[in-house]
Design an enzyme around this catalytic site. Structure first.
Site, PDB file in Angstrom:
ATOM      1  CE  LYS A  42      -2.162   2.768   2.770  1.00  0.00           C
ATOM      2  NZ  LYS A  42      -2.312   4.102   1.725  1.00  0.00           N
ATOM      3  N   GLY A  56       6.262   5.512   8.071  1.00  0.00           N
ATOM      4  CA  GLY A  56       5.716   6.599   8.257  1.00  0.00           C
ATOM      5  C   GLY A  56       5.735   7.352   9.647  1.00  0.00           C
ATOM      6  CB  SER A  57       3.815   9.637  11.363  1.00  0.00           C
ATOM      7  OG  SER A  57       2.508   8.985  11.379  1.00  0.00           O
ATOM      8  CB  THR A  58       6.238   8.379  15.969  1.00  0.00           C
ATOM      9  OG1 THR A  58       7.671   8.275  15.430  1.00  0.00           O
ATOM     10  CG2 THR A  58       6.297   7.572  17.340  1.00  0.00           C
ATOM     11  N   GLY A  62       2.599   4.361  13.359  1.00  0.00           N
ATOM     12  CA  GLY A  62       3.382   3.446  13.765  1.00  0.00           C
ATOM     13  C   GLY A  62       2.846   2.649  15.203  1.00  0.00           C
ATOM     14  CD  GLU A  80      13.179   1.679   9.182  1.00  0.00           C
ATOM     15  OE1 GLU A  80      13.912   2.491   9.661  1.00  0.00           O
ATOM     16  OE2 GLU A  80      14.015   0.286   9.122  1.00  0.00           O
ATOM     17  CB  CYS A 101      12.588   9.786   7.763  1.00  0.00           C
ATOM     18  SG  CYS A 101      13.721   8.860   6.637  1.00  0.00           S
ATOM     19  CD  GLU A 109       8.954  13.164  11.397  1.00  0.00           C
ATOM     20  OE1 GLU A 109       8.087  12.524  11.416  1.00  0.00           O
ATOM     21  OE2 GLU A 109      10.014  12.836  10.874  1.00  0.00           O
TER      22      GLU A 109
HETATM   23  P1  NAD Z   1       1.686   8.420   7.763  1.00  0.00           P
HETATM   24  O1  NAD Z   1       2.165   7.645   8.946  1.00  0.00           O
HETATM   25  O2  NAD Z   1       0.603   9.512   8.010  1.00  0.00           O
HETATM   26  O3  NAD Z   1       1.370   7.526   6.591  1.00  0.00           O
HETATM   27  C1  NAD Z   1       2.190   6.535   5.971  1.00  0.00           C
HETATM   28  C2  NAD Z   1       1.481   5.493   5.497  1.00  0.00           C
HETATM   29  O4  NAD Z   1       0.651   4.794   6.319  1.00  0.00           O
HETATM   30  C3  NAD Z   1       0.662   5.819   4.424  1.00  0.00           C
HETATM   31  O5  NAD Z   1       0.583   4.747   3.187  1.00  0.00           O
HETATM   32  C4  NAD Z   1      -0.781   5.764   5.174  1.00  0.00           C
HETATM   33  O6  NAD Z   1      -1.777   5.636   4.165  1.00  0.00           O
HETATM   34  C5  NAD Z   1      -0.630   4.677   5.803  1.00  0.00           C
HETATM   35  N1  NAD Z   1      -1.507   4.587   7.077  1.00  0.00           N
HETATM   36  C6  NAD Z   1      -2.117   5.896   7.608  1.00  0.00           C
HETATM   37  N2  NAD Z   1      -2.809   5.484   8.881  1.00  0.00           N
HETATM   38  C7  NAD Z   1      -2.944   4.213   8.810  1.00  0.00           C
HETATM   39  C8  NAD Z   1      -3.381   3.064   9.590  1.00  0.00           C
HETATM   40  N3  NAD Z   1      -4.160   3.443  10.720  1.00  0.00           N
HETATM   41  N4  NAD Z   1      -3.288   2.034   9.345  1.00  0.00           N
HETATM   42  C9  NAD Z   1      -2.344   1.444   8.302  1.00  0.00           C
HETATM   43  N5  NAD Z   1      -1.741   2.437   7.623  1.00  0.00           N
HETATM   44  C10 NAD Z   1      -1.915   3.583   7.751  1.00  0.00           C
HETATM   45  O7  NAD Z   1       3.045   9.168   7.487  1.00  0.00           O
HETATM   46  P2  NAD Z   1       3.055  10.175   6.281  1.00  0.00           P
HETATM   47  O8  NAD Z   1       2.718  11.511   6.616  1.00  0.00           O
HETATM   48  O9  NAD Z   1       2.711   9.699   4.908  1.00  0.00           O
HETATM   49  O10 NAD Z   1       4.781  10.317   6.075  1.00  0.00           O
HETATM   50  C11 NAD Z   1       5.670  11.094   7.002  1.00  0.00           C
HETATM   51  C12 NAD Z   1       6.050  10.332   8.024  1.00  0.00           C
HETATM   52  O11 NAD Z   1       6.872   9.430   7.608  1.00  0.00           O
HETATM   53  C13 NAD Z   1       7.358  11.171   8.922  1.00  0.00           C
HETATM   54  O12 NAD Z   1       6.884  10.981  10.301  1.00  0.00           O
HETATM   55  C14 NAD Z   1       8.400  10.430   8.556  1.00  0.00           C
HETATM   56  O13 NAD Z   1       9.535  10.916   9.487  1.00  0.00           O
HETATM   57  C15 NAD Z   1       8.203   9.057   8.213  1.00  0.00           C
HETATM   58  N6  NAD Z   1       9.262   8.445   7.477  1.00  0.00           N
HETATM   59  C16 NAD Z   1      10.122   7.550   8.003  1.00  0.00           C
HETATM   60  C17 NAD Z   1      11.256   7.074   7.169  1.00  0.00           C
HETATM   61  C18 NAD Z   1      12.007   5.871   8.044  1.00  0.00           C
HETATM   62  O14 NAD Z   1      12.759   5.349   7.184  1.00  0.00           O
HETATM   63  N7  NAD Z   1      12.300   6.270   9.189  1.00  0.00           N
HETATM   64  C19 NAD Z   1      11.343   7.256   5.917  1.00  0.00           C
HETATM   65  C20 NAD Z   1      10.161   7.876   5.184  1.00  0.00           C
HETATM   66  C21 NAD Z   1       9.457   8.733   6.044  1.00  0.00           C
END
Ligand code: NAD
Length: 484
Positions: A182, A235-237, A240, A257, A291, A388
Site C-alpha cells: 500500500k 511512516g509517522s510515529t 506506527g 521505520e 525522515c 517532528e
Molecule cells: P503516515 O504515518 O501518515 O502514513 C504513512 C502510510 O501509512 C501511508 O501509506 C498511510 O496511508 C498509511 N496509514 C495511515 N494510517 C494508517 C493506519 N491507521 N493503518 C495502516 N496504515 C496507515 O506518514 P506520512 O505523513 O505519509 O509520512 C511522513 C512520515 O513518515 C514522517 O513521520 C517521516 O519521518 C516518516 N518516514 C520515516 C522513514 C524512515 O525510514 N524512518 C522514511 C520516510 C518517512
C-alpha cells in the site's frame, strides 16, 4: 507505457470506497483520481497472496531463479527510469533531477537483494542431548532454516514514493514472501507503474498485490488482517503506534521505520563552510520532508552567529519551484494538510516568542511552498522543538561543551539519525557512541547505501532495513532436531 496511461489506469482500478483525488502540490489541481479499494479488496488480495505463497509459485523457486526475475525488475526500472522520475516529480513536486537521481538507486535495491536470494541460510549445530529421564547422551543433527514469513503487508509514505516502494518490495521478494503493498494515498502513481514492471519481469500472479486507498481503510485492513504475518511500515510515529495496536489480533510481527527529530552538532573546529552547506541542505532539501532531516542544529557558541547567518543565507537563496521550473532546487510540501500543519507550528512558535531569523511563511504563489525557515530563541518545552514538523524548518541553538551538546541532542523521544561536524576525530567517535540514534554521520549528511542497516532508536522504529538485516526482516528462523 506512457505517463498518461498510468494516470488513466489508476482511475479504472476497482474499489468500493471514496474517490480520492491525486493533487499536484505545485498547481494545487487534481492530476487524476482513484477509488479507495476498500476492505473487500484487501480480503481478496490477502487470499490471493496466501494461495500464491502456499502453492510455492515464488517462495518455492530456487533462490537463483528468484534472483533472475529480480534482475529483470531492475533492468525494467532502468528502461522506464524517465517515466518513474516524471511520475514521482509530478506527484510530489520534487525537482525532476532529484527524482531522476533516485531511480537508479531503486534498480539497485532489486539487484542487491537478488544477490541475497542465494545467500541467506541457516546454521548447523553440533549437539548431543540427554533425554529427560536418561543419563546417556545422544547425537543430534540440528540445524536452522530461514523461511519467509508468508504474506506480509508493506505500507509506506509519500515522501519518496518509488524509493520507499523499492526499499520494501526488493527484500520481501528476495525472501520469498507474498505481499500486500500500500503506497500513500497522496502518491500512488509510481507504485502502479512498478507493479506493472514486476508482473512483466515474471513475478507470478498473486505474489505482489497493490492496494490503493487511505491509511484508515486499506492500511488498517492490511494491518488487522489475520492472514498477514508481518507488517513492514514506514511512516509517522503516531501511525506506527496504531499499527502495533492493530497487529495485536494475530500477534503479527511488525517492522517500523518512523519519524525523527535529528540533531546536528557543529563544533568550532569543523570545516564550517562545508558544515553550514550540508546542515542547510540536510533540512531544506525536499522541503524538509525526509525522515533523516537534521531539524535541530546545535552550534558551539564561538561560531554560533556565523552558522546561523550562513544557514539563513542558504535558506534565502534556495530556489523553490515546480519540477520543471528553471533552477528549482526544492519543491513544495506534499499537501494542503501538510502546509496547514507546518504553518500551525510556525504560528505557535511565534506566539511563544521564537525568533524567526528567516522564512516562517508560505510563498506568495500557487502551490504548497514554505520559505525555508530558521528559528532561534527556542525552548525545550515548545512543541516545535519536540515534535517532528516534516517541513523546511530548523531550530538553531548554541552549546558550550560535549556534555551539553549530547544532552540537548538526546533530549527527544526520537532516535533516527544524528550528525557531528568536528575535525577532532577522537571526539567525533566518542560522540558516535553517546548519540542515541540508529544512524550517526560524522562530517557528512544525507548518506545512504543499500548494504548498510538502517533503523531507528527510541520511538523512531523497530527493526532494520537494508543490508543483510533487510532480507532477514522478512524471514523467520525454524530449528530442526533429528536424533541420529
Ligand atoms: P503516515 O504515518 O501518515 O502514513 C504513512 C502510510 O501509512 C501511508 O501509506 C498511510 O496511508 C498509511 N496509514 C495511515 N494510517 C494508517 C493506519 N491507521 N493503518 C495502516 N496504515 C496507515 O506518514 P506520512 O505523513 O505519509 O509520512 C511522513 C512520515 O513518515 C514522517 O513521520 C517521516 O519521518 C516518516 N518516514 C520515516 C522513514 C524512515 O525510514 N524512518 C522514511 C520516510 C518517512
Amino acid at each position: 507505457m506512457t505517463l498518461q496511461s498510468v494516470l488513466e489506469d489508476i482511475r479504472k482500478r476497482p474499489g468500493s470506497g471514496e474517490v480520492i483525488p491525486v493533487i499536484d502540490p505545485v498547481t494545487e489541481e487534481p492530476i487524476t483520481e482513484f477509488t479507495d479499494c476498500g476492505p473487500a479488496a484487501v480480503d481478496d488480495a490477502a487470499a490471493r497472496a496466501r494461495a500464491a505463497f502456499e502453492a510455492g509459485v515464488w517462495a518455492g523457486l530456487p533462490g537463483r531463479e528468484r534472483a533472475k526475475v529480480m534482475w529483470r525488475i531492475a533492468d525494467l526500472i532502468e528502461q522506464h527510469a524517465d517515466e518513474l522520475a516524471e511520475l514521482d516529480s509530478l506527484n510530489t513536486g520534487m525537482p525532476l533531477m532529484q527524482a531522476q537521481l533516485v531511480v537508479p538507486t531503486c534498480a539497485e535495491f532489486f539487484r542487491y537483494y537478488a544477490g541475497w536470494c542465494t545467500k541467506v541460510n541457516g546454521n548447523a549445530y553440533d549437539v548431543k542431548t540427554s533425554g529427560i529421564a536418561s543419563d546417556t547422551y545422544v547425537d543430534m543433527h540440528t540445524y536452522t532454516l530461514k523461511e519467509p514469513y508468508g504474506v506480509v503487508g508493506l505500507i509506506f509514505p509519500w515522501n519518496g514514493p518509488i524509493f520507499n516502494a523499492s526499499a520494501k518490495l526488493a527484500p520481501a521478494l528476495a525472501a520469498g514472501c507474498s505481499m500486500l503493498v500500500k503506497p500513500a494515498e497522496e502518491t500512488p502513481l509510481s507504485a502502479l507503474l512498478l507493479d506493472r514492471l514486476i508482473a512483466e519481469a515474471g513475478v507470478p500472479d498473486g505474489v505482489v498485490n497493490l492496494l490503493t486507498g487511505y491509511g484508515h481503510t486499506a492500511g488498517a485492513a492490511i494491518t488487522a488482517h489475520p492472514d498477514v504475518q508481518k507488517v513492514a511500515f514506514t511512516g509517522s510515529t503516531d501511525v506506527g503506534k496504531e499499527i502495533v495496536r492493530a497487529s495485536a489480533g494475530n500477534l503479527k510481527k511488525v517492522m517500523l521505520e518512523l519519524g525523527g527529530k535529528s540533531p546536528v552538532l557543529i563544533y568550532d573546529d569543523a570545516d564550517l563552510d562545508q558544515a553550514i552547506m550540508m546542515a542547510a541542505m540536510g533540512i531544506f532539501v525536499h522541503s524538509g520532508q525526509g525522515c533523516v532531516c537534521g531539524s535541530r542544529i546545535f552550534v558551539q557558541r564561538g561560531v554560533y552567529d556565523r552558522v546561523v547567518e550562513g544557514i539563513a543565507m542558504i535558506a534565502d537563496n534556495l530556489k523553490l519551484g515546480g519540477p520543471r521550473e528553471e533552477g528549482s532546487m526544492s519543491g513544495p510540501l506534499i499537501s494542503q494538510k501538510q502546509l496547514t500543519r507546518v504553518l500551525g507550528f510556525l504560528d505557535e512558535g511565534r506566539s511563544d516568542g521564537v525568533e524567526v531569523v528567516t522564512g516562517g511563511h508560505r510563498l506568495d504563489r500557487k502551490g504548497y511552498f514554505v520559505h525555508p525557515t530558521v528559528l532561534t530563541n527556542v525552548e525545550r518545552g515548545m512543541r516545535l522543538y519536540q515534535q517532528e514538523i516534516f517541513g523546511p524548518v530548523v531550530t538553531v541553538l548554541p552549546f558550550d561543551d560535549d556534555d551539553e551538546a549530547v544532552a540537548m541532542a538526546n533530549d527527544t523521544t526520537y532516535g533516527l539519525a544524528a550528525t557531528a561536524w568536528t575535525t577532532n576525530l577522537a571526539r567525533a567517535h566518542r560522540l558516535a557512541k553517546r548519540l542515541q540514534a540508529g544512524t550517526v554521520t560524522l562530517n557528512c549528511q544525507l548518506v545512504f547505501d543499500h548494504t548498510v542497516p538502517f533503523g531507528g532508536y527510541k520511538q523512531s522504529g523497530w527493526g532494520h532495513e537494508f543490508g543483510r538485516e533487510g532480507i532477514e526482516a522478512y524471514m523467520q528462523t525454524k530449528s530442526v532436531w533429528a536424533q541420529l
